[in-house]
Design a protein around this motif. Structure first.
Motif, short mmCIF file in Angstrom:
data_model
loop_
_atom_site.label_atom_id
_atom_site.label_comp_id
_atom_site.label_asym_id
_atom_site.label_seq_id
_atom_site.Cartn_x
_atom_site.Cartn_y
_atom_site.Cartn_z
N UNK A 1 0.86 -1.18 0.00
CA UNK A 1 0.00 0.00 0.00
C UNK A 1 0.90 1.23 0.00
N UNK A 2 1.19 1.73 -1.21
CA UNK A 2 2.16 2.81 -1.35
C UNK A 2 1.70 4.07 -0.63
N UNK A 3 0.40 4.32 -0.67
CA UNK A 3 -0.10 5.53 -0.03
C UNK A 3 0.20 5.50 1.48
N UNK A 4 -0.07 4.34 2.11
CA UNK A 4 0.21 4.20 3.55
C UNK A 4 1.68 4.47 3.84
N UNK A 5 2.54 3.88 2.99
CA UNK A 5 3.98 4.05 3.16
C UNK A 5 4.38 5.51 3.03
N UNK A 6 3.85 6.15 2.01
CA UNK A 6 4.31 7.51 1.71
C UNK A 6 3.74 8.55 2.66
N UNK A 7 2.70 8.17 3.37
CA UNK A 7 2.23 9.05 4.44
C UNK A 7 3.24 9.07 5.58
N UNK A 8 3.97 7.96 5.74
CA UNK A 8 4.92 7.85 6.85
C UNK A 8 6.29 8.39 6.50
N UNK A 9 6.62 8.36 5.20
CA UNK A 9 7.98 8.70 4.78
C UNK A 9 7.97 9.94 3.89
N UNK A 10 8.67 10.97 4.32
CA UNK A 10 8.82 12.17 3.48
C UNK A 10 10.16 12.14 2.79
N UNK A 11 10.23 12.79 1.62
CA UNK A 11 11.51 12.78 0.92
C UNK A 11 11.82 14.14 0.32
N UNK A 12 13.09 14.54 0.45
CA UNK A 12 13.55 15.79 -0.16
C UNK A 12 14.69 15.43 -1.11
N UNK A 13 14.63 16.01 -2.32
CA UNK A 13 15.55 15.63 -3.39
C UNK A 13 16.64 16.68 -3.60
N UNK A 14 17.69 16.23 -4.26
CA UNK A 14 18.79 17.14 -4.57
C UNK A 14 18.32 18.34 -5.40
N UNK B 1 6.67 10.44 9.55
CA UNK B 1 7.37 10.01 10.77
C UNK B 1 8.86 9.95 10.53
N UNK B 2 9.25 9.80 9.27
CA UNK B 2 10.68 9.75 8.96
C UNK B 2 10.90 10.55 7.68
N UNK B 3 12.04 11.25 7.65
CA UNK B 3 12.35 12.08 6.48
C UNK B 3 13.62 11.56 5.81
N UNK B 4 13.57 11.50 4.47
CA UNK B 4 14.73 11.11 3.68
C UNK B 4 15.27 12.35 2.99
N UNK B 5 16.57 12.58 3.12
CA UNK B 5 17.19 13.73 2.45
C UNK B 5 18.30 13.22 1.53
#
Ligand SMILES: Nc1ncnc2c1ncn2[C@@H]1O[C@H](COP(=O)(O)OP(=O)(O)O)[C@@H](O)[C@H]1O
Ligand SMILES: [Mg+2]
Lengths: 247, 248
Positions: free
Chosen positions: B79-92, B164-168
């Motif tokens: 369930x990608x939507x569930x996952x992406x609600x939890x994980x934020x991402x910021x790109x170069x 809940x978690x951020x990816x940079x």
């Protein structure tokens, strides 16, 4: 107003330049109806051809092989055959296959009249080009922008509607502009199945009045003005859609 | 699926990933606890981006397991939507939506994806822009902002989803040197607020300052890892030493 119209009757008497659609109320009605029919047919086709373009480009991005094949087949057929043949095909081949319905006078009429067939045929014709135009714009949208939306939880449809399409639209407006101008010019083909549009009504008038030269000059100028209005509208739209600091 | 905060928030186990014949990840494992800030460093092409993109399923993996709050990412029925609600991402490259203003960029996902009320979403978005010190830039389009400002909008946009978690992913690599600081400060504020962060970065000073744990990757494996104090002072592996000597 009457004075204005009468002036053209005098013009005819004095010079032989015959513009009956100005001084004669019957011909004037025909011309006005023809003009309005052309505009209405153009608007209907513009609208549906853009819708077809938007939906077709979406389906072309489908993960189902057969969906993509069908859309490509549609594009090939409508791009590689003459629009007049397409129109005849719809009107005479498909039109006669459809059931007839009882009309107000108790007789039998075709389910769809010539105007409807012209609208359908020309929308599919211009729509085929619009699919390709939108497709090229979609390909110009950076994949990274789409990924950012994915990472935010956007669904495929949301990405298409909110990100890809609005960005693609701006890229393709000049090409779209071109195709829609072509579409308006192509509405004259509806003449061939007796849709009472501008060319058809002009033909009626020159048959009655034997003023072919005048009518031809008028038609040329009328379409020039009509397309001019469309082009300036599209250009204005293009400017309005410009994003500060982008492209 | 039942996850408790005593377990890792992100648990990466023996992940393998290739693009065609090219093996990019060769059995990577690491755990991230709630509130942790981890930094991944390593030479270009070593698979850092690929690894964090696997965490929010922008890339799929061929083997191994990635659990985000107990949700298995390596799952055909994810369930990608569930996952992406939890994980934020910021790109170069920030990747803002160029046709939307800063405010609209931040509001869009909560309104469209989470179906939040527009008025509330706008208030939240304004508060977030304030938090990343962009008050007054709400109506600006991305093209009218500096790289550093765009990147901070991108951070606010991610935060608007309340992850809940951020990816940079090397979020300062494309920036002019004078705007790097403002973005790093924003991330630092976040980390101090207790956000769980996974950062890929070339900013060693920053990594040393903010990371709870540093990972060095090379050719798709984690070569060495440890808390920054020991990691930067006495790295054991020669590859790590060489990399650090080049970059420091
Ligand atoms: N979508 C892709 N398709 C094919 N190869 C890719 C793709 N993405 C990354 N790679 C390759 O995978 C390797 C690791 O890339 P990446 O994860 O971006 O490294 P890093 O972020 O550490 O610089 C590189 O050799 C890169 O060329
Ligand atoms: Mg990278």
């Amino acid at each position: 107003m009457e004075f204005f119209f009468d002036w053209f009757r005098v013009l005819y008497d004095e010079t032989g330049i015959n513009l009956p659609f100005l001084y004669d109320s019957y011909d004037r009605n025909r011309m006005v109806n023809g003009f309005l029919t052309t505009i209405w047919l153009s608007l209907v086709c513009l609208f549906f051809s853009v819708i077809i373009g938007v939906i077709g480009a979406w389906l072309q991005g489908s993960s189902f092989k057969w969906t993509r094949r069908i859309v490509n087949g549609y594009i090939q057929i409508f791009r590689n055959t003459p629009p007049l043949v397409q129109l005849y095909f719809f009107y005479f081949a498909i039109g006669t296959l459809l059931p007839k319905v009882e009309n107000d006078w108790g007789g039998q009429s075709p389910l769809l009249g010539s105007f409807a067939w012209a609208a359908i045929s020309l929308s599919f014709f211009a729509g085929a080009f619009n699919v390709e135009i939108f497709r090229s714009g979609i390909e110009a949208v950076p994949k990274s922008t789409v990924e950012a939306a994915e990472a935010l939880g956007f669904s495929k449809l949301m990405i298409y509607r909110d990100i890809t399409l609005p960005l693609a639209f701006r890229v393709v407006l000049p090409a779209l502009n071109n195709n829609l101008v072509n579409l308006v010019k192509t509405t004259t083909l509806a003449y061939a199945i007796a849709v009472p549009e501008m060319l058809y009504e002009a033909n009626q008038i020159w048959s009655d009045n034997v003023n072919v030269t005048e009518m031809m000059i008028f038609l040329l100028l009328a379409y020039f003005a009509l397309v001019g209005v469309l082009v300036s509208g599209m250009n204005r739209w293009e400017r309005a859609m410009k994003i500060p600091g982008y492209g | 699926m039942s996850w408790s905060p005593s377990e890792p928030m992100v648990s990466i186990k023996d992940v393998h990933k290739s693009f065609g014949d090219l093996k990019v990840l060769n059995g990577v494992s690491l755990d991230v606890m709630k509130g942790d800030v981890i930094c991944i460093i390593g030479p270009s092409g070593s698979g850092k981006s690929t690894l964090i993109r696997c965490v929010n399923a922008l890339n799929d993996i061929q083997q191994g397991s990635i659990l985000v709050e107990g949700q298995e990412v390596n799952d055909l029925h994810l369930n990608k939507l569930e996952l992406r609600k939890k994980v934020g991402m910021v790109f170069q490259q920030y990747n803002l939506f160029p046709h939307k203003t800063a405010l609209q960029n931040v509001m869009m996902a909560p309104v469209r994806v989470l179906k939040h009320d527009k008025v509330e979403a706008e208030a939240t978005a304004r508060a977030l822009l304030k938090k990343v010190r962009l008050e007054g830039k709400e109506a600006a389009f991305p093209g009218e902002l500096s790289g550093g400002q765009q990147q901070r909008v991108a951070i606010a946009r991610s935060l608007a989803m309340q992850p809940d978690v951020m990816l940079f992913d090397e979020v300062t690599a494309a920036l002019d040197p004078e705007t790097v600081g403002e973005v790093l400060q924003t991330i630092k504020d976040l980390a101090e607020d207790g956000m769980t962060c996974i950062l890929v970065t070339h900013e060693m000073g920053f990594a040393r300052e903010i990371a709870d744990h540093v990972y060095f990757t090379d050719r798709g494996v984690i070569v060495e890892h440890g808390p920054p104090e020991t990691f930067f002072k006495d790295a054991k592996d020669p590859r790590t030493r060489e990399f650090l000597s080049q970059i420091l």
